[in-house]
Design a protein around this motif. Structure first.
Motif, PDB file in Angstrom:
ATOM      1  N   ARG A 123       0.890  -1.181   0.000  1.00 61.86           N
ATOM      2  CA  ARG A 123       0.000   0.000   0.000  1.00 61.86           C
ATOM      3  C   ARG A 123       0.909   1.206   0.000  1.00 61.86           C
ATOM      4  NH1 ARG A 123      -2.307  -3.584   3.480  1.00 61.86           N
ATOM      5  NH2 ARG A 123      -0.979  -2.782   5.142  1.00 61.86           N
ATOM      6  N   LYS A 124       1.110   1.800  -1.152  1.00 58.86           N
ATOM      7  CA  LYS A 124       2.067   2.898  -1.241  1.00 58.86           C
ATOM      8  C   LYS A 124       1.404   4.086  -1.934  1.00 58.86           C
ATOM      9  CE  LYS A 124       6.812   3.874  -2.570  1.00 58.86           C
ATOM     10  NZ  LYS A 124       8.009   3.376  -3.212  1.00 58.86           N
ATOM     11  N   LEU A 125       1.527   5.243  -1.303  1.00 58.44           N
ATOM     12  CA  LEU A 125       0.973   6.475  -1.876  1.00 58.44           C
ATOM     13  C   LEU A 125       2.141   7.391  -2.215  1.00 58.44           C
ATOM     14  CD1 LEU A 125      -1.710   8.072  -2.389  1.00 58.44           C
ATOM     15  CD2 LEU A 125      -1.326   9.143  -0.161  1.00 58.44           C
TER      16      LEU A 125
ATOM     17  N   THR B 270      -0.816   2.215   6.148  1.00 56.63           N
ATOM     18  CA  THR B 270      -1.464   1.122   6.894  1.00 56.63           C
ATOM     19  C   THR B 270      -2.851   0.918   6.255  1.00 56.63           C
ATOM     20  OG1 THR B 270      -2.502   2.678   8.382  1.00 56.63           O
ATOM     21  CG2 THR B 270      -0.329   1.870   9.024  1.00 56.63           C
ATOM     22  N   PRO B 271      -3.559  -0.177   6.612  1.00 58.46           N
ATOM     23  CA  PRO B 271      -4.932  -0.324   6.082  1.00 58.46           C
ATOM     24  C   PRO B 271      -5.806   0.886   6.453  1.00 58.46           C
ATOM     25  CG  PRO B 271      -4.176  -2.396   7.020  1.00 58.46           C
ATOM     26  CD  PRO B 271      -3.115  -1.383   7.341  1.00 58.46           C
ATOM     27  N   LYS B 272      -5.580   1.431   7.660  1.00 61.56           N
ATOM     28  CA  LYS B 272      -6.355   2.617   8.078  1.00 61.56           C
ATOM     29  C   LYS B 272      -6.003   3.803   7.170  1.00 61.56           C
ATOM     30  CE  LYS B 272      -6.932   5.491  12.274  1.00 61.56           C
ATOM     31  NZ  LYS B 272      -6.407   5.654  13.654  1.00 61.56           N
ATOM     32  N   GLY B 273      -4.702   3.939   6.835  1.00 61.09           N
ATOM     33  CA  GLY B 273      -4.270   5.049   5.986  1.00 61.09           C
ATOM     34  C   GLY B 273      -4.931   5.020   4.621  1.00 61.09           C
ATOM     35  N   LEU B 274      -5.196   3.806   4.137  1.00 60.06           N
ATOM     36  CA  LEU B 274      -5.827   3.646   2.815  1.00 60.06           C
ATOM     37  C   LEU B 274      -7.203   4.331   2.782  1.00 60.06           C
ATOM     38  CD1 LEU B 274      -4.972   2.212   0.229  1.00 60.06           C
ATOM     39  CD2 LEU B 274      -6.065   0.136   1.048  1.00 60.06           C
ATOM     40  N   GLU B 275      -7.820   4.447   3.971  1.00 63.42           N
ATOM     41  CA  GLU B 275      -9.157   5.070   4.036  1.00 63.42           C
ATOM     42  C   GLU B 275      -9.073   6.584   4.262  1.00 63.42           C
ATOM     43  OE1 GLU B 275     -10.947   2.932   7.242  1.00 63.42           O
ATOM     44  OE2 GLU B 275     -10.591   1.001   6.243  1.00 63.42           O
TER      45      GLU B 275
ATOM     46  N   VAL C 125      -0.515   2.679  -5.123  1.00 64.16           N
ATOM     47  CA  VAL C 125      -0.246   1.278  -5.460  1.00 64.16           C
ATOM     48  C   VAL C 125      -0.866   0.448  -4.350  1.00 64.16           C
ATOM     49  CG1 VAL C 125       1.548  -0.444  -5.831  1.00 64.16           C
ATOM     50  CG2 VAL C 125       1.923   1.915  -6.577  1.00 64.16           C
ATOM     51  N   ALA C 126      -1.936  -0.264  -4.669  1.00 65.88           N
ATOM     52  CA  ALA C 126      -2.615  -1.085  -3.655  1.00 65.88           C
ATOM     53  C   ALA C 126      -3.498  -2.098  -4.363  1.00 65.88           C
ATOM     54  CB  ALA C 126      -3.461  -0.202  -2.730  1.00 65.88           C
ATOM     55  N   GLN C 127      -3.690  -3.228  -3.711  1.00 64.77           N
ATOM     56  CA  GLN C 127      -4.522  -4.266  -4.328  1.00 64.77           C
ATOM     57  C   GLN C 127      -5.999  -3.914  -4.204  1.00 64.77           C
ATOM     58  OE1 GLN C 127      -3.025  -7.715  -2.218  1.00 64.77           O
ATOM     59  NE2 GLN C 127      -1.548  -8.162  -3.816  1.00 64.77           N
ATOM     60  N   GLY C 128      -6.773  -4.388  -5.194  1.00 67.04           N
ATOM     61  CA  GLY C 128      -8.231  -4.297  -5.098  1.00 67.04           C
ATOM     62  C   GLY C 128      -8.835  -2.962  -5.458  1.00 67.04           C
ATOM     63  N   GLN C 129      -8.092  -2.099  -6.195  1.00 68.29           N
ATOM     64  CA  GLN C 129      -8.668  -0.824  -6.642  1.00 68.29           C
ATOM     65  C   GLN C 129      -9.461  -1.076  -7.929  1.00 68.29           C
ATOM     66  OE1 GLN C 129      -8.118   1.983  -4.571  1.00 68.29           O
ATOM     67  NE2 GLN C 129      -7.302   0.289  -3.382  1.00 68.29           N
ATOM     68  N   ASP C 130     -10.209  -0.058  -8.329  1.00 71.61           N
ATOM     69  CA  ASP C 130     -11.082  -0.204  -9.503  1.00 71.61           C
ATOM     70  C   ASP C 130     -10.299   0.224 -10.751  1.00 71.61           C
ATOM     71  OD1 ASP C 130     -13.235  -0.565 -11.039  1.00 71.61           O
ATOM     72  OD2 ASP C 130     -14.318   1.242 -10.423  1.00 71.61           O
TER      73      ASP C 130
END
Length: 921
Positions: free
Chosen positions: A255-257, A324-329, A425-430
């Motif tokens: 998960r990279k921004l 983190t998963p939280k950061g993704l939100e 860069v993260a899995q499961g995006q549209d």
């Protein structure tokens, strides 16, 4: 030419009559001579219908010239001369380099110079090497770095040459319309390989006059076509590609921004380094920093500023965050915080004292820079030669001449939302697009008006603070005076129950730096896979807790590391020694007042699980190496075992575990470098207090290794999600004597070039082909390996067995001079003096770990090498390596491309790893 006062080398800059720029470096102590030549041609210059041409040409120049026509002869010469060679193709440069024993430098340069005047482009080699390029491309099909790079290429201005495919494959390099690609290759070479676009660096113990003669003799024939390098006329990113949100699907769980800003080229500002100033503040990790705040909120694990690609007409500047998963939100909030910090720098961060602090750190690094290996030295100098003014070739990377606030501001003004591309860069995006060549799913959407408006006025966050003055900067920059016994090997100053202190003042390098190793062995830390994982978790949590307060020390030129190993954990401090006791005190205080924060625990556990699961996506050959050490070393379990243990560990188990671990300790400390004896003893007292060392009776933890004995051939299959197949063959020495180390090392040295030439160049089995020396727990080991897109494990085993069966004959065919030259080449490599303080510390530390308390193991191996006859080596190959008689492990993985072929059935399969390891001792 501006050089470091600590640099005894002599330099001379000249331009040959054909326009070739040359830097000569006389280094009286260089163990090997080295050369690097770089030409200002890279994949940006590939014709659109021949992408990968520059890279293909780089491969071809090694494969025969008019004077030395035999394919593979250059590598053989380099290997027999105790050297190494390589090359790489970049965007706007292709660089070739090699090093050899000094006596062979003239002949090496004669061979090397021919690359640039009279290459043959042998037709059969053209056909074969195309396959090697294709294998190199296929090897990286599942490599996220390449997959993401391809999306990068497709989302910038399509008119810019960066958009081209750089590697090449069988389709881009195929023969077309009854015409061989060879003709176009020759034409590309003649057009672009021009002396005035090249730089050459020669380094060795030879005098400047000798090196000058080499340059004139071997490189004056390179033609100068007078070709000037055309400027790139189009921007990397046009208005069409700015203010975009790009999402990319990785193979590994990442998960990279990244906030990416495209700026004009900055090369011309290398003396002032405006972007280094900005990156230094944005990437700061101390208290009040951007990283600190986002980490506290549970959004990120790491942050880095100032990366990005650069070229002759552009420079990307990036801020990259691992989420983190939280950061993704909370992506919009994270980006907003970054812009708040950029605004804080604009308002309050432009201060001359900050520039001066950064400059003084660079000046210290330059003044006390240490030698690197000859090959590494020529590789970076040749790039500097083409980018910096002649006076700045050595100093350019370290220069910060003057504080130019207007210049820094002009770059800060470009770090705006509308000049940004936001990449997730993260899995499961549209995703709705698929990248060419690497088949990466991605999408590109414009940033919304609302996002742009809010980030342009990000508001003010009082918790964000700029860094304070750095307390760790050195005040006494000169090395301490030498004691009378400084030249002696390391001394054992204290040998107490559970604690040993080794010490040596460094007498030769004379830099104000030191290294401290503290090895903490605890049987409890390694007595089960679950405890091994708990140890690693505690290491990660401690490093995470220390990072913020220890960051200024890193900036000031010190580094620290804590790592788990087969006996427990080791703490290492290095860099400028003056303030190291302060850093050690900080680390020990943090350790004594340790806390196990549940949220950080969850993030670190998730991060470790992710890293270990991602290892299942590594290239097959890497997975085989990991599985091999996991099978043979019970205290070094493979990834699947680590994952299973980690999944069920909870934070409340850790405090009691650490207490139990520290109830039974054995500590080995080595204080080395710019230290006096009383400093070392004071450090030891600090450590003994911190770890409550009092008459402990615990010895070091055992480091078990499975011995193969008379096992015959053992086999173990690993399942990898990859098209390629791979096979790795391992031979183990029962003994750990200097003679056995010598035999295994020499076997690897003799085999490597022939194995590579036979199985990669001639048989075209794959790009990753080689032999390796792999000692495990002091037992020498020999490895032969191949990863192949074209052959299944059954064929790979046949090919390797055929090679080992025939290798005794290869040895018998060497004449006496070649045999002696090969041995001398290896002896030269092993007896090479330590390059710098760090390398010498590492060697002494390994000796302490190996119980080589006389510090003469290396000399014993050299003496043993001198005694090995050709008959001894033939006997070793026939008795130990030949397939019929050998005791070995064959690790293999059947690739998806070969799933329809027969599986490899050989020897005795290793069923249960646990049962297999019961035989360990």
């Amino acid at each position: 030419m501006h050089t470091s006062p600590n640099d005894p080398k002599q330099y001379r800059y000249l331009t040959l009559a054909n326009g070739l720029k040359v830097l000569l470096v006389h280094d009286a102590e260089a163990p090997r001579s080295a050369a690097a030549l770089s030409v200002k041609v890279g994949h940006f210059d590939d014709p659109l219908n021949r992408q990968g041409m520059a890279h293909f040409l780089e491969h071809m120049l090694f494969l025969g010239t008019e004077k030395y026509p035999k394919v593979g002869e250059f590598q053989t010469f380099i290997n027999q001369s105790g050297g190494s060679n390589n090359a790489w193709t970049g965007t706007e440069n292709t660089t070739y380099f090699f090093e050899v024993s000094p006596h062979a430098f003239g002949e090496g340069l004669d061979r090397f110079g021919q690359f640039f005047t009279a290459p043959l482009f042998n037709e059969e080699a053209v056909d074969k090497e195309r396959n090697a390029v294709d294998s190199e491309y296929k090897l990286k099909l599942k490599d996220d770095v390449r997959r993401l790079y391809q999306v990068h290429k497709e989302t910038i201005n399509p008119e810019h040459p960066f958009a081209k495919f750089s590697v090449g494959d069988l389709t881009t390099l195929e023969d077309r319309n009854d015409k061989s690609v060879r003709d176009e290759l020759i034409s590309f070479y003649q057009t672009h390989y021009c002396a005035s676009l090249m730089g050459l660096v020669l380094l060795g113990p030879q005098s400047l006059e000798e090196l000058d003669a080499y340059a004139q003799n071997f490189f004056h024939d390179i033609p100068n076509t007078g070709k000037a390098k055309a400027d790139i006329a189009v921007p990397l990113v046009s208005e069409n590609e700015k203010a975009k949100f790009i999402t990319i699907e990785p193979i590994k769980e990442v998960r990279k921004l990244t906030l990416s800003f495209t700026l004009p080229a900055v090369d011309q500002h290398y003396r002032k380094k405006p972007l280094s100033y900005v990156a230094h503040l944005l990437g700061n990790e101390g208290s009040g920093s951007l990283m600190s705040l986002l980490k506290t909120r549970g959004f990120i694990n790491t942050l880095a500023a100032g990366g990005g690609v650069s070229g002759s007409n552009f420079r990307e500047f990036t801020v990259s965050l691992n989420l983190t998963p939280k950061g993704l939100e909370h992506i919009d909030e994270i980006v907003n915080t970054v812009f708040q910090y950029i605004e804080l720098i604009r308002q309050q961060g432009l201060d001359e004292w900050r520039f001066t602090e950064k400059k003084s750190v660079l000046d210290m690094a330059f003044r006390y820079q240490e030698k690197s290996r000859p090959l590494d030295t020529v590789s970076y100098l040749v790039m500097n030669l083409l980018h910096y003014a002649p006076d700045d070739i050595i100093y350019g990377d370290y220069m910060m001449t003057e504080y130019d606030e207007a210049l820094i501001s002009s770059f800060l003004e470009q770090l705006t939302p509308d000049n940004m591309r936001l990449i997730l860069v993260a899995q499961g995006q549209d995703n709705d697009r698929i990248a060419q060549w690497y088949h990466t799913p991605y999408s590109v959407k414009p940033l919304t008006e609302q996002q742009l408006a809010s980030w342009q006025s990000p508001g003010n966050e009082p918790k964000l603070q700029l860094p304070e003055l750095n307390p760790y900067l050195c005040e006494r920059p000169d090395p301490l005076p030498l004691a009378a016994d400084a030249a002696k090997p390391p001394q054992l100053l204290q040998d107490l129950p559970g604690f040993r202190l080794w010490y040596k003042q460094e007498h030769e390098f004379r830099v104000p730096k030191g290294i401290v190793y503290v090895a903490i062995d605890s049987p409890h830390a390694v007595n089960s896979p679950r405890n091994i994982v708990k140890t690693r978790l505690c290491v990660e949590m401690l490093l995470d807790a220390i990072n913020e307060s220890a960051y200024p020390a890193e900036i000031a030129g010190m580094s620290y590391n804590l790592y788990a190993h087969q006996g427990g954990v080791t703490l290492q401090l290095s860099g400028f020694s003056e303030k190291q006791p302060l850093l050690l005190k900080l680390l020990l205080d943090r350790f004594a007042n340790r806390e196990f924060n549940p949220e950080r625990f969850r993030n670190i556990k998730a991060q470790m699980l992710r890293n270990w699961r991602n290892a299942a996506q590594d290239k097959p050959i890497s997975q085989l190496f990991n599985a091999l050490t996991g099978v043979l070393q019970p205290n070094n379990p493979p990834y699947p075992v680590l994952i299973e243990a980690l999944e069920s560990i909870e934070v409340d188990e850790l405090p009691a575990f650490v207490e139990a671990m520290f109830a039974e300790l054995h500590i080995d400390t080595f204080v080395y470098g710019n230290w006096l004896k009383e400093d070392a003893i004071a450090l030891a007292e600090t450590l003994k207090d911190a770890f409550r060392v009092t008459d402990q009776l615990y010895g070091e933890a055992q480091r078990p290794l499975v011995r193969l004995g008379n096992s015959g051939t053992l086999s173990h299959e690993i399942s990898c999600d990859h098209a390629d197949s791979a096979l790795l063959m391992y031979y183990q020495s029962r003994e750990t004597t200097p003679r056995k180390i010598a035999i295994y090392t020499l076997a690897n040295h003799l085999m490597s070039t022939t194995f590579f030439h036979e199985l990669r160049t001639r048989q075209q089995l794959g790009y990753m082909v080689g032999t390796a020396n792999l000692p495990l727990n002091r037992h020498p080991g020999l490895i032969l390996y191949i990863q192949s897109p074209v052959a299944a494990p059954t064929q790979l085993l046949e090919a390797i067995d055929e090679f080992t069966n025939a290798f005794a004959l290869v040895l018998l065919e060497l004449n006496e001079a070649q045999w002696q030259a090969s041995k001398q080449g290896l002896i030269a490599q092993i007896s090479e003096p330590d390059t710098n303080l760090r390398a010498r510390a590492q060697r002494f530390w390994v000796s302490i770990g190996n119980k080589d308390t006389e510090f003469n193991q290396r000399q014993k191996v050299i003496d043993a090498l001198a005694d090995i006859s050709r008959a001894d080596m033939v006997k070793f190959i026939v008795d130990v390596v030949k397939p019929r008689t050998s005791n070995r492990i064959v690790m293999h993985s059947q690739g998806q491309a070969h799933s329809n072929l027969e599986p490899l059935l050989i020897g005795s399969p290793i069923g249960s790893i646990d049962e297999f390891q019961q035989s360990a001792y």
